[in-house]
Structures are given as C-alpha cells and as structure tokens.
Scaffold this active site. Structure first.
Site, PDB file in Angstrom:
ATOM      1  N   HIS A 128     -35.710  31.854  25.568  1.00  0.00           N
ATOM      2  CA  HIS A 128     -34.260  31.677  25.535  1.00  0.00           C
ATOM      3  C   HIS A 128     -33.902  30.206  25.367  1.00  0.00           C
ATOM      4  O   HIS A 128     -34.081  29.404  26.284  1.00  0.00           O
ATOM      5  CB  HIS A 128     -33.676  32.221  26.837  1.00  0.00           C
ATOM      6  CG  HIS A 128     -32.185  32.222  26.881  1.00  0.00           C
ATOM      7  ND1 HIS A 128     -31.481  31.502  27.824  1.00  0.00           N
ATOM      8  CD2 HIS A 128     -31.264  32.849  26.123  1.00  0.00           C
ATOM      9  CE1 HIS A 128     -30.190  31.703  27.651  1.00  0.00           C
ATOM     10  NE2 HIS A 128     -30.025  32.522  26.617  1.00  0.00           N
ATOM     11  N   GLU A 157     -35.669  31.189  20.232  1.00  0.00           N
ATOM     12  CA  GLU A 157     -34.290  31.572  19.969  1.00  0.00           C
ATOM     13  C   GLU A 157     -33.415  30.364  19.693  1.00  0.00           C
ATOM     14  O   GLU A 157     -33.087  29.614  20.609  1.00  0.00           O
ATOM     15  CB  GLU A 157     -33.717  32.339  21.171  1.00  0.00           C
ATOM     16  CG  GLU A 157     -32.328  32.864  20.921  1.00  0.00           C
ATOM     17  CD  GLU A 157     -31.413  32.779  22.128  1.00  0.00           C
ATOM     18  OE1 GLU A 157     -30.425  33.523  22.156  1.00  0.00           O
ATOM     19  OE2 GLU A 157     -31.663  31.950  23.029  1.00  0.00           O
ATOM     20  N   ASP A 197     -29.695  29.278  18.889  1.00  0.00           N
ATOM     21  CA  ASP A 197     -28.287  29.605  18.707  1.00  0.00           C
ATOM     22  C   ASP A 197     -27.765  28.717  17.582  1.00  0.00           C
ATOM     23  O   ASP A 197     -28.036  27.511  17.565  1.00  0.00           O
ATOM     24  CB  ASP A 197     -27.492  29.318  19.981  1.00  0.00           C
ATOM     25  CG  ASP A 197     -27.872  30.239  21.116  1.00  0.00           C
ATOM     26  OD1 ASP A 197     -28.241  31.390  20.848  1.00  0.00           O
ATOM     27  OD2 ASP A 197     -27.798  29.795  22.281  1.00  0.00           O
ATOM     28  N   HIS A 254     -26.247  25.780  21.845  1.00  0.00           N
ATOM     29  CA  HIS A 254     -25.749  27.003  22.469  1.00  0.00           C
ATOM     30  C   HIS A 254     -24.271  27.223  22.167  1.00  0.00           C
ATOM     31  O   HIS A 254     -23.824  28.359  22.021  1.00  0.00           O
ATOM     32  CB  HIS A 254     -25.965  26.965  23.973  1.00  0.00           C
ATOM     33  CG  HIS A 254     -25.418  28.161  24.684  1.00  0.00           C
ATOM     34  ND1 HIS A 254     -25.780  29.450  24.353  1.00  0.00           N
ATOM     35  CD2 HIS A 254     -24.513  28.273  25.701  1.00  0.00           C
ATOM     36  CE1 HIS A 254     -25.131  30.301  25.130  1.00  0.00           C
ATOM     37  NE2 HIS A 254     -24.351  29.618  25.947  1.00  0.00           N
ATOM     38  N   GLU A 281     -29.143  33.413  16.863  1.00  0.00           N
ATOM     39  CA  GLU A 281     -27.864  34.018  17.218  1.00  0.00           C
ATOM     40  C   GLU A 281     -26.741  33.310  16.467  1.00  0.00           C
ATOM     41  O   GLU A 281     -26.665  32.069  16.483  1.00  0.00           O
ATOM     42  CB  GLU A 281     -27.589  33.931  18.716  1.00  0.00           C
ATOM     43  CG  GLU A 281     -26.242  34.546  19.098  1.00  0.00           C
ATOM     44  CD  GLU A 281     -25.883  34.396  20.564  1.00  0.00           C
ATOM     45  OE1 GLU A 281     -24.688  34.619  20.895  1.00  0.00           O
ATOM     46  OE2 GLU A 281     -26.760  34.044  21.369  1.00  0.00           O
TER      47      GLU A 281
END
Length: 330
Positions: free
Chosen positions: A36, A63, A65, A78, A167
């Site tokens: 994460h 991951e 973002d 993020h 994401e």
C-alpha cells in the site's frame, strides 16, 4: 527471401528470447501481497525507496496512487493536495490555495498547479506523526512511468514478476479541469506491452463511472474500491459487469470488536465472479483491532482464513510473514 541483415536480426531476437530466463509469475495459490503506497510503514509513501523495500519484503504488487501535474504527467501521490507529504510549503509558499475536490473544501498545494519540473524540486516526507521521520527530505516524487520501469527492473533482478496496482485518484475532478487521468494511464501501460488481460496490473478506483468507461478501452483487470456498507448480492453482480474485483475495507469483511462475526461479503463477491482484495492492514495499535492481541500477523491470518484474494498492507513484511512468504532481496 529475407535480406541478410533482416534475417540476422530475426535470428538474434529468437536467440535472445530463448536464452532470457523466464520470470516466476505472480502466485495464484495464495492471496497476493499489495504494498500500500509501497512499504509505507517503513519509508515515506509513494517513493522509489518505499516501493523497492516493499518488493524486497516480498510484495507481489506495488501500488501507485495517480494524480496529474499541470502539464499532464501522472505522478505517484496519495492525493493531489501534497502539503502533508512533501516540503512544498517551504519551497512554494505562495502557491497555497483553496479548492473544492469531489465536494470537499481543501486548503493546500495541489499537483495540478505545478509542472513536473517544479515537482522534481520537492522531496517527500512521512505523513503520520507517529511513524519515523528519519527519511524526510530524501526522496523525490516519482512519475508513473518511473514506477513501471522500477517494477520491471526489480522483478528482473529477483527473477519474478512484480505487478503494479495503480489507483486513479479523483478521476472526475481531473477530467473536469482538463487533465483526465485515463488516457495517460493507458498510454503508459501500452508503451510497455501491459494492456492485456494477463498483465500483472490491476487498475482501481472509487468511482464506478471511470471503471465502466475503462472496461471498453482496456483489457487490464479492474477493481472497484468499495466505501458503501450495503454490498448486496445484486450490487456485487452489477459491479461484476464492469470490474474483475472489489477492494473492500477489512471492517466490511469482519468488524473490529471482540465478538466479531465475518460478513457474507467474500462469499457473495466470489459467487458474483469477483476477486476480493482487502485494505488496509496496518501494524500500529491505533489501527489494529483489540482481538488480535497486539499481533498484526493474526489479522493477516484471519483474512486468509476468510478467503480473501489479496491484502493491501502498509507493512508488506508483516503480510508476507502471515502468508509464510520469504523476503526476496538480491
């Protein structure tokens, strides 16, 4: 008959392909480990250092973002507001502003007001006060293309595939200001031959609108991030029309109290043909449910027993320990 130069080049390519060692694929016999924001419990989030450490600890996916710069480059943050995760306040104090993002009024510094060259001058810092700040000011903001290149190089160095799990952050907002995320995202994936069904890639979003649109534009697997509590079988069947999985908060899978009873979410999602990836496991007492007795590995093992297909964690080493996965340092 092929010209001699073309023939020799073809033979060289064939020979290289035959001699290049195959990478071990992402495991399918256990839940995948999704770092994460990288190993964000150990290093400032969304930095090359955090992603690299995560892979060393055994993560299958890293991951990033994704948000956009003023000149349309995707970078890993993020949020598009970066006052809490960089030193932007000291370097660009005059750029502080107020905006409404997805209905929330925010004051700070926003990536879409900076060119990539300007963001290159910034350095990341730890967002949470109770985590180590020893690495503040050391690492720059990476672009999505740099994250893709990093995943490839880390995987080749370790003989295994390292996946990416981007994401799209605030996609409707970015589209409204003329900086849509999806075209640049897909262009980067296609440039690396990753726009295919079996690519080690998941694209995730909290917005179903952009996932429904992406379903017709890419073969990459899509994951709908769920914030709603009423995940009925009918709703899950609808999600399955545009996504391959759901990303759910672990509290939707099992409540945090000591008498917690698992919900039907995993079973119902599987019945709808969806993968279930849970977020976000964190090891600190402030995040850990009391029934785990201070042992974050116990939470990992409970998620495995309940049948999840993937686990997001700030501490990928803890997730790996719960899955009996050994680190993969070079």
């Amino acid at each position: 008959m092929l010209p001699r130069r073309t023939l020799c080049f073809a033979v060289l390519l064939a020979t290289t392909a035959c001699t290049r060692p195959a990478l071990q694929p992402v495991p399918t016999d256990r839940p995948i480990i999704i770092a994460h924001r990288g190993a964000s419990g150990h290093r400032p989030e969304h930095t090359v250092a955090a992603y690299t450490l995560a892979v060393e600890m055994g993560a299958d996916f890293i991951e990033p973002d994704l948000v956009s710069t003023k000149d349309g480059v995707l970078v890993a943050r993020h949020e598009n507001e970066i006052g809490g995760t960089t030193d932007v306040a000291s370097k660009f104090p005059e750029r502080r502003t107020r905006k409404v993002v997805d209905g929330d009024t925010m004051t700070g510094w926003f990536t879409e007001d900076f060119t990539l060259a300007e963001l290159r001058t910034l350095r990341a810092r730890e967002r949470l006060s109770f985590r180590s700040h020893a690495y503040d000011g050391q690492f720059p903001i990476p672009t999505f293309d740099e994250v893709l290149a990093l995943a490839d190089s880390l995987g080749r160095a370790r003989g295994r595939v390292v996946g990416v799990y981007p994401e799209t952050k605030h996609p409707s907002y970015h589209r409204a200001i003329g900086l849509p995320l999806e075209p640049a995202l897909l262009a980067s994936l296609r440039a690396r031959g990753l726009d295919r069904r079996d690519a080690p890639v998941y694209i995730q979003s909290f917005e179903d609108g952009n996932l429904r649109a992406l379903r017709g534009q890419t073969r990459v697997r899509l994951v709908y991030l769920v914030s709603e509590r009423a995940l009925t079988p009918a709703r899950l069947r609808d999600i399955a029309t545009f996504a391959d999985g759901v990303g759910v908060n672990q509290r939707l899978v099992v409540a945090p109290d000591s008498a917690a009873v698992p919900s039907r979410v995993i079973r119902d999602a599987h019945d709808a043909g969806l993968k279930v990836h849970v977020w976000t496991l964190r090891s600190e007492p402030v995040f850990l449910a009391a029934r785990y007795g201070g042992d974050p590995v116990a939470e990992v093992r409970e998620m495995v027993r309940l049948g999840v297909d993937g686990i997001f964690g700030d501490f990928p080493d803890v997730v790996a320990r719960g899955l009996d996965v050994a680190p993969t340092r070079r």
